[in-house]
Structures are given as C-alpha cells and as structure tokens.
Write an enzyme that holds these catalytic residues in place. Structure first.
Site, PDB file in Angstrom:
ATOM      1  N   PRO A 152      17.166  20.050 -49.808  1.00 56.16           N
ATOM      2  CA  PRO A 152      15.786  20.474 -49.549  1.00 56.16           C
ATOM      3  C   PRO A 152      14.785  19.329 -49.744  1.00 56.16           C
ATOM      4  N   ILE A 181      22.342  23.190 -42.847  1.00 50.44           N
ATOM      5  CA  ILE A 181      23.738  22.830 -42.610  1.00 50.44           C
ATOM      6  C   ILE A 181      24.331  23.636 -41.443  1.00 50.44           C
ATOM      7  N   LEU A 357       9.381  22.598 -12.147  1.00 52.17           N
ATOM      8  CA  LEU A 357       9.625  24.020 -11.852  1.00 52.17           C
ATOM      9  C   LEU A 357       8.377  24.886 -11.995  1.00 52.17           C
ATOM     10  N   GLU A 382      20.833  14.060 -37.705  1.00 50.84           N
ATOM     11  CA  GLU A 382      21.653  12.832 -37.647  1.00 50.84           C
ATOM     12  C   GLU A 382      20.781  11.581 -37.700  1.00 50.84           C
ATOM     13  N   THR A 384      16.345  10.819 -37.935  1.00 47.21           N
ATOM     14  CA  THR A 384      15.247  11.125 -37.008  1.00 47.21           C
ATOM     15  C   THR A 384      14.995   9.944 -36.062  1.00 47.21           C
TER      16      THR A 384
HETATM   17  P1  TGC Z   1      21.705   1.555 -47.422  1.00 46.70           P
HETATM   18  O1  TGC Z   1      21.525   0.842 -48.735  1.00 46.70           O
HETATM   19  O2  TGC Z   1      21.149   0.929 -46.192  1.00 46.70           O
HETATM   20  O3  TGC Z   1      23.264   1.818 -47.154  1.00 46.70           O
HETATM   21  C1  TGC Z   1      24.114   2.306 -48.160  1.00 46.70           C
HETATM   22  C2  TGC Z   1      25.534   1.867 -47.796  1.00 46.70           C
HETATM   23  O4  TGC Z   1      25.921   2.496 -46.562  1.00 46.70           O
HETATM   24  C3  TGC Z   1      26.228   1.497 -45.558  1.00 46.70           C
HETATM   25  N1  TGC Z   1      25.733   2.038 -44.275  1.00 46.70           N
HETATM   26  C4  TGC Z   1      26.545   2.524 -43.335  1.00 46.70           C
HETATM   27  N2  TGC Z   1      27.876   2.600 -43.269  1.00 46.70           N
HETATM   28  C5  TGC Z   1      28.424   3.173 -42.160  1.00 46.70           C
HETATM   29  N3  TGC Z   1      27.670   3.671 -41.161  1.00 46.70           N
HETATM   30  C6  TGC Z   1      26.324   3.618 -41.201  1.00 46.70           C
HETATM   31  N4  TGC Z   1      25.597   4.151 -40.198  1.00 46.70           N
HETATM   32  C7  TGC Z   1      25.697   3.026 -42.329  1.00 46.70           C
HETATM   33  N5  TGC Z   1      24.412   2.812 -42.695  1.00 46.70           N
HETATM   34  C8  TGC Z   1      24.439   2.196 -43.893  1.00 46.70           C
HETATM   35  C9  TGC Z   1      25.488   0.257 -46.014  1.00 46.70           C
HETATM   36  O5  TGC Z   1      26.097  -0.907 -45.496  1.00 46.70           O
HETATM   37  C10 TGC Z   1      25.647   0.364 -47.531  1.00 46.70           C
HETATM   38  O6  TGC Z   1      26.986  -0.008 -47.843  1.00 46.70           O
HETATM   39  P2  TGC Z   1      27.333  -0.716 -49.248  1.00 46.70           P
HETATM   40  O7  TGC Z   1      28.773  -1.085 -49.139  1.00 46.70           O
HETATM   41  O8  TGC Z   1      26.415  -1.894 -49.346  1.00 46.70           O
HETATM   42  O9  TGC Z   1      27.087   0.305 -50.316  1.00 46.70           O
HETATM   43  O10 TGC Z   1      21.168   3.021 -47.626  1.00 46.70           O
HETATM   44  P3  TGC Z   1      19.681   3.593 -47.783  1.00 46.70           P
HETATM   45  O11 TGC Z   1      19.704   4.558 -48.913  1.00 46.70           O
HETATM   46  O12 TGC Z   1      18.680   2.469 -47.829  1.00 46.70           O
HETATM   47  O13 TGC Z   1      19.501   4.463 -46.454  1.00 46.70           O
HETATM   48  C11 TGC Z   1      19.420   3.906 -45.210  1.00 46.70           C
HETATM   49  C12 TGC Z   1      19.094   4.973 -44.129  1.00 46.70           C
HETATM   50  C13 TGC Z   1      17.685   5.475 -44.254  1.00 46.70           C
HETATM   51  C14 TGC Z   1      19.282   4.274 -42.803  1.00 46.70           C
HETATM   52  C15 TGC Z   1      20.094   6.164 -44.259  1.00 46.70           C
HETATM   53  O14 TGC Z   1      19.909   6.856 -45.425  1.00 46.70           O
HETATM   54  C16 TGC Z   1      20.008   7.129 -43.106  1.00 46.70           C
HETATM   55  O15 TGC Z   1      20.671   6.941 -42.093  1.00 46.70           O
HETATM   56  N6  TGC Z   1      19.193   8.254 -43.231  1.00 46.70           N
HETATM   57  C17 TGC Z   1      19.206   9.316 -42.256  1.00 46.70           C
HETATM   58  C18 TGC Z   1      19.909  10.520 -42.844  1.00 46.70           C
HETATM   59  C19 TGC Z   1      20.681  11.275 -41.821  1.00 46.70           C
HETATM   60  O16 TGC Z   1      20.986  10.800 -40.746  1.00 46.70           O
HETATM   61  N7  TGC Z   1      21.085  12.494 -42.162  1.00 46.70           N
HETATM   62  C20 TGC Z   1      21.908  13.266 -41.334  1.00 46.70           C
HETATM   63  C21 TGC Z   1      22.474  14.459 -42.065  1.00 46.70           C
HETATM   64  S1  TGC Z   1      23.863  15.194 -41.255  1.00 46.70           S
HETATM   65  C22 TGC Z   1      23.258  15.908 -39.881  1.00 46.70           C
HETATM   66  O17 TGC Z   1      22.143  15.810 -39.530  1.00 46.70           O
HETATM   67  C23 TGC Z   1      24.227  16.670 -39.115  1.00 46.70           C
HETATM   68  S2  TGC Z   1      23.612  17.484 -37.747  1.00 46.70           S
HETATM   69  C24 TGC Z   1      25.063  17.998 -37.133  1.00 46.70           C
HETATM   70  C25 TGC Z   1      25.077  18.707 -35.858  1.00 46.70           C
HETATM   71  O18 TGC Z   1      24.769  19.924 -35.835  1.00 46.70           O
HETATM   72  O19 TGC Z   1      25.443  18.075 -34.832  1.00 46.70           O
HETATM   73  P1  FAD Z   2      12.160  14.302 -43.647  1.00 48.87           P
HETATM   74  O1  FAD Z   2      13.157  13.311 -44.132  1.00 48.87           O
HETATM   75  O2  FAD Z   2      11.300  14.986 -44.640  1.00 48.87           O
HETATM   76  O3  FAD Z   2      11.262  13.590 -42.551  1.00 48.87           O
HETATM   77  C1  FAD Z   2      10.011  14.135 -42.112  1.00 48.87           C
HETATM   78  C2  FAD Z   2       9.313  13.077 -41.248  1.00 48.87           C
HETATM   79  O4  FAD Z   2       9.079  11.913 -42.046  1.00 48.87           O
HETATM   80  C3  FAD Z   2      10.169  12.626 -40.062  1.00 48.87           C
HETATM   81  O5  FAD Z   2       9.359  12.436 -38.949  1.00 48.87           O
HETATM   82  C4  FAD Z   2      10.737  11.293 -40.529  1.00 48.87           C
HETATM   83  O6  FAD Z   2      11.039  10.420 -39.435  1.00 48.87           O
HETATM   84  C5  FAD Z   2       9.571  10.770 -41.378  1.00 48.87           C
HETATM   85  N1  FAD Z   2      10.051   9.772 -42.362  1.00 48.87           N
HETATM   86  C6  FAD Z   2      10.885   9.973 -43.410  1.00 48.87           C
HETATM   87  N2  FAD Z   2      11.107   8.814 -44.048  1.00 48.87           N
HETATM   88  C7  FAD Z   2      10.429   7.847 -43.373  1.00 48.87           C
HETATM   89  C8  FAD Z   2      10.267   6.433 -43.517  1.00 48.87           C
HETATM   90  N3  FAD Z   2      10.907   5.760 -44.477  1.00 48.87           N
HETATM   91  N4  FAD Z   2       9.473   5.808 -42.648  1.00 48.87           N
HETATM   92  C9  FAD Z   2       8.852   6.469 -41.633  1.00 48.87           C
HETATM   93  N5  FAD Z   2       8.962   7.802 -41.435  1.00 48.87           N
HETATM   94  C10 FAD Z   2       9.749   8.466 -42.295  1.00 48.87           C
HETATM   95  N6  FAD Z   2      22.100  17.973 -42.326  1.00 48.87           N
HETATM   96  C11 FAD Z   2      23.363  17.985 -42.838  1.00 48.87           C
HETATM   97  O7  FAD Z   2      23.638  17.364 -43.867  1.00 48.87           O
HETATM   98  N7  FAD Z   2      24.356  18.684 -42.211  1.00 48.87           N
HETATM   99  C12 FAD Z   2      24.146  19.399 -41.081  1.00 48.87           C
HETATM  100  O8  FAD Z   2      25.088  20.001 -40.536  1.00 48.87           O
HETATM  101  C13 FAD Z   2      22.830  19.419 -40.532  1.00 48.87           C
HETATM  102  N8  FAD Z   2      22.548  20.187 -39.450  1.00 48.87           N
HETATM  103  C14 FAD Z   2      21.241  20.358 -39.059  1.00 48.87           C
HETATM  104  C15 FAD Z   2      20.932  21.315 -38.087  1.00 48.87           C
HETATM  105  C16 FAD Z   2      19.598  21.544 -37.730  1.00 48.87           C
HETATM  106  C17 FAD Z   2      19.259  22.619 -36.763  1.00 48.87           C
HETATM  107  C18 FAD Z   2      18.575  20.746 -38.304  1.00 48.87           C
HETATM  108  C19 FAD Z   2      17.133  20.948 -37.921  1.00 48.87           C
HETATM  109  C20 FAD Z   2      18.885  19.783 -39.253  1.00 48.87           C
HETATM  110  C21 FAD Z   2      20.215  19.591 -39.645  1.00 48.87           C
HETATM  111  N9  FAD Z   2      20.539  18.707 -40.690  1.00 48.87           N
HETATM  112  C22 FAD Z   2      21.816  18.677 -41.198  1.00 48.87           C
HETATM  113  C23 FAD Z   2      19.484  18.011 -41.411  1.00 48.87           C
HETATM  114  C24 FAD Z   2      18.913  16.803 -40.674  1.00 48.87           C
HETATM  115  O9  FAD Z   2      19.785  15.729 -40.720  1.00 48.87           O
HETATM  116  C25 FAD Z   2      17.571  16.475 -41.335  1.00 48.87           C
HETATM  117  O10 FAD Z   2      16.659  17.478 -40.917  1.00 48.87           O
HETATM  118  C26 FAD Z   2      17.063  15.093 -40.949  1.00 48.87           C
HETATM  119  O11 FAD Z   2      17.887  14.088 -41.490  1.00 48.87           O
HETATM  120  C27 FAD Z   2      15.608  14.862 -41.407  1.00 48.87           C
HETATM  121  O12 FAD Z   2      15.422  15.266 -42.723  1.00 48.87           O
HETATM  122  P2  FAD Z   2      14.186  16.239 -43.082  1.00 48.87           P
HETATM  123  O13 FAD Z   2      14.229  17.380 -42.178  1.00 48.87           O
HETATM  124  O14 FAD Z   2      14.250  16.481 -44.554  1.00 48.87           O
HETATM  125  O15 FAD Z   2      12.894  15.397 -42.736  1.00 48.87           O
END
Ligand code: TGC
Ligand code: FAD
Length: 403
Positions: A152, A181, A357, A382, A384
């Site tokens: 959250p 999730i 459309l 995955e 933003t």
């Molecule tokens: P940072 O210090 O940069 O990295 C920590 C460690 O991770 C390594 N790393 C990666 N490794 C593999 N693949 C990547 N894409 C990687 N990015 C970073 C990095 O080299 C480091 O390794 P080590 O060995 O030095 O420890 O980490 P940070 O805390 O500064 O964060 C960087 C940031 C903001 C880019 C990262 O936290 C991020 O990508 N945030 C976005 C979060 C996100 O994408 N959440 C998705 C949740 S799951 C989801 O949304 C599923 S939706 C599913 C669906 O329905 O399809």
């Molecule tokens: P926040 O992180 O609060 O971001 C809000 C806004 O702030 C965004 O515009 C963002 O770009 C901006 N922002 C944040 N940090 C910065 C920065 N450093 N600089 C500039 N702008 C910034 N997660 C899972 O783990 N598993 C799942 O299966 C999964 N499925 C999902 C399914 C749905 C339908 C949705 C909506 C989300 C799902 N997610 C899942 C979560 C998803 O990965 C998060 O919603 C996403 O990573 C963004 O996190 P947040 O919603 O907390 O937004």
C-alpha cells in the site's frame, strides 16, 4: 458476381495485411513462431473475442480461460518443457503475448503473471524440489499463481517494503500486506517478497490454505476489468523453510522477474494497438460523411498514417529486443525503453482510433474503449511510464534520480 466480391475482399485483406505488417516483420519469423502465432490468434478469436466485452462490463474474470491458456502454451513459453514451460525462444514468447493482448490486456496479464512472475522466479531461484512441486501444475493451469511485490505504501519504490519474515523454529513468520495483486483472490500460490531480519529482500512461496493468509478482492476498477486484482494480507503466517526461494537475496530478485514480464508487455501492447488500428481502418473505409468514406479525408489519413508508423516502430523495437533477449543480451534499461514506448504508443493509438469512430467509438460494439481503459493500467504497472523514463535517464547519464 461472387468472383468480383471474392477478389475485392482479397484486395481489402491484402491491403489490411500490408498495413498490419508494414515492414514485413513476418518474414523474419521462423516456422515455430508462425505456428505459435496462428494457434494463439485462432484461440483468441474463438475463445476471447466473443465473450470479453461482456466479462469486462460485468467486471468478472473469465477464469474458465485459464485451462485454454495453458493448452496453447501461454504460461512460460520460453521456460524449459521439463519445468512446465513451452521450450520456445523469447520471440515466440513475445508473439504469444501480442496475440493475447490483441484480445485483451487482462488476458495477457493472466499469462504474464503466471509465466513470468510466478513460474519464472521459482524456475530461476527455486530449489529442484520447489520446481518439481509447483512448475508442472502452474504450467498446466492446475494451479493459479500471483506475485506480491507492491505494498500500500511502496509501489514505485519496492525497496522500501515493510512486509517481513522473522525466524520461528525451522521456518519464518510472515507479516505485512501487498496491494494491487493480479489474480490474488483466486490464486493457489503466491510468490511473495519480504524483508528478512537482516533487511534482505527474500522470496517465499505462500500457499492459499496457510493460516493467517487472506487475499481480498479489490473492487471498483475502470481498467483491466476482466482481470481479477486483490490484496495479500499476512498475519503471522508460518512459512516452512522449504518454501523460501534459496537462489536470491535482494531487490534484484523481484526486479529480474519484472524484466521478464516487462519484455512481454513491450510485445503485448502492440497487440492492443493493432486491434484498435484495425478497427479504425476498417470503420473509416465504411463510414461515409459528406458523401465519401471518412478514410478519404486528409485528417483521417494523417491519423491512420501516424498510427501505422508508430506501430511499425514499436514492432521493430520489439523485434530487436527479442533478438537481444534470445542472445541473453537484453539489458533491463533496453527492456524499460521498449515497455514504456510501446505501451504509450498503444494508448495514443487507442485514443486516436476512438476519435475516428466518433460516437460509436465510446460503445462496447467496438473494442477500443476497453483497450484504452486497460492500457491505463498497463502504463502504470510493472513500473510506471515515468519510472521507466528515469531508468533510461539513469542509463544514459550515469546519474541516479532515485537516490
Ligand atoms: P536499485 O538499487 O537500482 O537496484 C537494486 C538491485 O536490483 C538490480 N536491478 C535489476 N535486476 C534485474 N532486472 C532489473 N530490471 C533491475 N533493476 C535493478 C540492480 O542492479 C541492483 O542489484 P545489486 O546486485 O546491486 O543489488 O534499486 P532501487 O531501489 O533504486 O529501485 C530502482 C527502481 C525504481 C528502478 C525499481 O525499484 C523499479 O523498477 N520500480 C518500479 C516497481 C515496479 O515495477 N513494480 C512492479 C510490481 S509487479 C507488477 O506490477 C505486476 S503487474 C502484472 C500483470 O498483471 O501483468
Ligand atoms: P506510486 O508509486 O505511488 O506512483 C504515483 C505517481 O508518482 C506515478 O505517476 C509515479 O510515476 C510517480 N512517481 C513515483 N516515484 C517517482 C519518482 N522517483 N520520480 C518521479 N515520479 C515518481 N503489483 C504487484 O506486485 N503484483 C501485481 O500482480 C500487480 N498487479 C497490478 C494490477 C493492477 C490492475 C494495477 C493497477 C497495479 C498492479 N500492481 C501489481 C502494482 C503496480 O506495479 C503499481 O501500481 C505501480 O508499480 C505503481 O505503484 P503505485 O500505484 O503505488 O504508484
């Protein structure tokens, strides 16, 4: 007369085909890619397209499709067959995601989560026992999985997570909560990321019947309505040691799973864009205003020409990313660029198609509004749109905007 109709249809089909594959990317596909593409395309047309609008309208997940998704090889297409995957390459994986998302982003999400966020971490970081216990059942659709990273209060910054593991006997007690999730309310297993007592992020496999574990559904989404989303709540859930993923510690564990899934989304979004473009192109040739098809107006042509240009650029980006991934050379930053570009491209195309459309564009007679609403989620999950921009920014400048 029939001959004339047939030949005019043929020319329409060829015409559309060229627009959908403007740079003949199909010529680069192998026989296996084409077989996979055609099988998934046919399945989507038969099983998804006729029902998806109704399920989206009811905000209900068509759970009965899971088995079919498994049968067409949508779960872990590029994982080894021994571990429940399809044994194909990364381009086949991408093409399958594209064809699924032509149907609906929520259907592609089901497959992304199951294959790339549940099977992949168990395959990559799990013990042999864990692989044999879970992967065949996940690959066949007997088990449904979900992936818990987001909390959250920690979305874009998963490293700040507070969900934690404390040693208890031979295992651990898991406490905390995950949010947003995909599939959680219907999942048999959840791959969950939590901090151990040293603060190291650790992956654990949580089973649905474990005491203290619940997964309430999140309601009220205007996006990804045919996909089920929920929370994960852990109150002193006992995790036996054999359910801890032994192969990784730290944020790179979940982030490397995200790389796999983001890659699939970079391809998948093209499918949603193609469905919108296809709909708009066909409609514009049939709809007449001021005595001619609206496709004859320069402003409509500008929209369609720009759409096909952007789709073609996205296809080329995905294709090149696929060849890099096949060689094990696709960097996380390259994947971020493709995910960000292609999802944004698809959302823009959905908006432009909706305009073409006119009033009909807002109805459920056509798939465009559903794709548009879905893509708002795809732009955010995955990582933003802006987070991926900052990943590219960090890669090109060497300066980290997150620290
Ligand atoms: P940072 O210090 O940069 O990295 C920590 C460690 O991770 C390594 N790393 C990666 N490794 C593999 N693949 C990547 N894409 C990687 N990015 C970073 C990095 O080299 C480091 O390794 P080590 O060995 O030095 O420890 O980490 P940070 O805390 O500064 O964060 C960087 C940031 C903001 C880019 C990262 O936290 C991020 O990508 N945030 C976005 C979060 C996100 O994408 N959440 C998705 C949740 S799951 C989801 O949304 C599923 S939706 C599913 C669906 O329905 O399809
Ligand atoms: P926040 O992180 O609060 O971001 C809000 C806004 O702030 C965004 O515009 C963002 O770009 C901006 N922002 C944040 N940090 C910065 C920065 N450093 N600089 C500039 N702008 C910034 N997660 C899972 O783990 N598993 C799942 O299966 C999964 N499925 C999902 C399914 C749905 C339908 C949705 C909506 C989300 C799902 N997610 C899942 C979560 C998803 O990965 C998060 O919603 C996403 O990573 C963004 O996190 P947040 O919603 O907390 O937004």
């Amino acid at each position: 007369m029939k001959d004339t109709i047939d030949s005019s249809m043929k020319s329409v089909k060829t015409d559309l085909y060229q627009h959908h594959d403007y740079y003949q990317i199909d010529a680069l596909l192998s026989e296996d890619h084409i077989l996979a593409r055609d099988a998934v395309r046919a399945w989507v047309k038969k099983e998804v397209s006729p029902i998806i609008e109704a399920y989206a309208e009811k905000a209900e997940c068509p759970e009965h499709l899971f088995k079919g998704l498994a049968d067409i090889g949508a779960f872990g297409p590029s994982l080894p067959v021994k571990y429940g995957g399809g044994g194909m390459d990364e381009i086949a994986y991408g093409i399958i995601m594209l064809e699924l998302e032509r149907g609906d982003s929520g259907i592609r999400s089901m497959a992304s989560v199951q294959g790339s966020l549940v099977m992949y971490p168990i395959y990559r970081f799990g013990s042999e026992e864990q692989k044999m216990k879970y992967l065949p059942k996940l690959g066949s659709g007997e088990y449904i999985g979900c992936f818990g990273l987001t909390e959250p209060d920690h979305g874009s910054n998963p490293g700040g997570m507070v969900t934690n593991l404390k040693k208890k006997g031979d295992g651990y007690l898991l406490n905390g909560a995950k949010m947003w999730i995909t599939n959680s309310p219907i999942a048999d297993v959840a791959v969950v990321w939590a901090k151990d007592e040293d603060g190291a992020i650790t992956g654990v496999i949580v089973e649905k019947d474990m005491e203290g574990f619940s997964a309430p559904e999140i309601h009220g989404k205007w996006s990804l309505r045919a996909s089920i989303t929920g929370e994960l709540v852990f109150e002193d859930v006992y995790i036996p040691a054999e359910n801890v993923l032994p192969g990784v510690k730290g944020l790179k564990g979940p982030l490397s799973c995200l790389s796999k899934a983001r890659y699939g989304i970079a391809w998948g979004a093209i499918g949603a864009a193609l469905d919108c473009y296809d709909t708009a192109l066909r409609y514009s040739k049939q709809r007449e205003q001021f005595g001619k098809p609206i496709a004859q107006f320069q402003l409509t042509q500008k929209k369609l020409a720009e759409m096909v240009t952007e789709i073609t650029k996205a296809q080329l980006l995905a294709w090149r990313l696929g060849t890099l991934a096949n060689d094990g050379n696709a960097s996380p930053a390259q994947i971020s660029m493709a995910k960000r570009n292609n999802v944004h491209m698809a959302l823009e195309i959905a908006r432009e198609s909706r305009q073409i459309l006119g009033g009909m564009g807002i109805t459920n007679e056509y798939p465009i509004m559903r794709h548009m609403m879905n893509l708002e989620t795809v732009l955010t999950y995955e990582g933003t749109h802006d987070i991926h921009l900052l990943i590219t920014g960090m890669d090109v400048t060497g300066l980290n905007a997150f620290k």
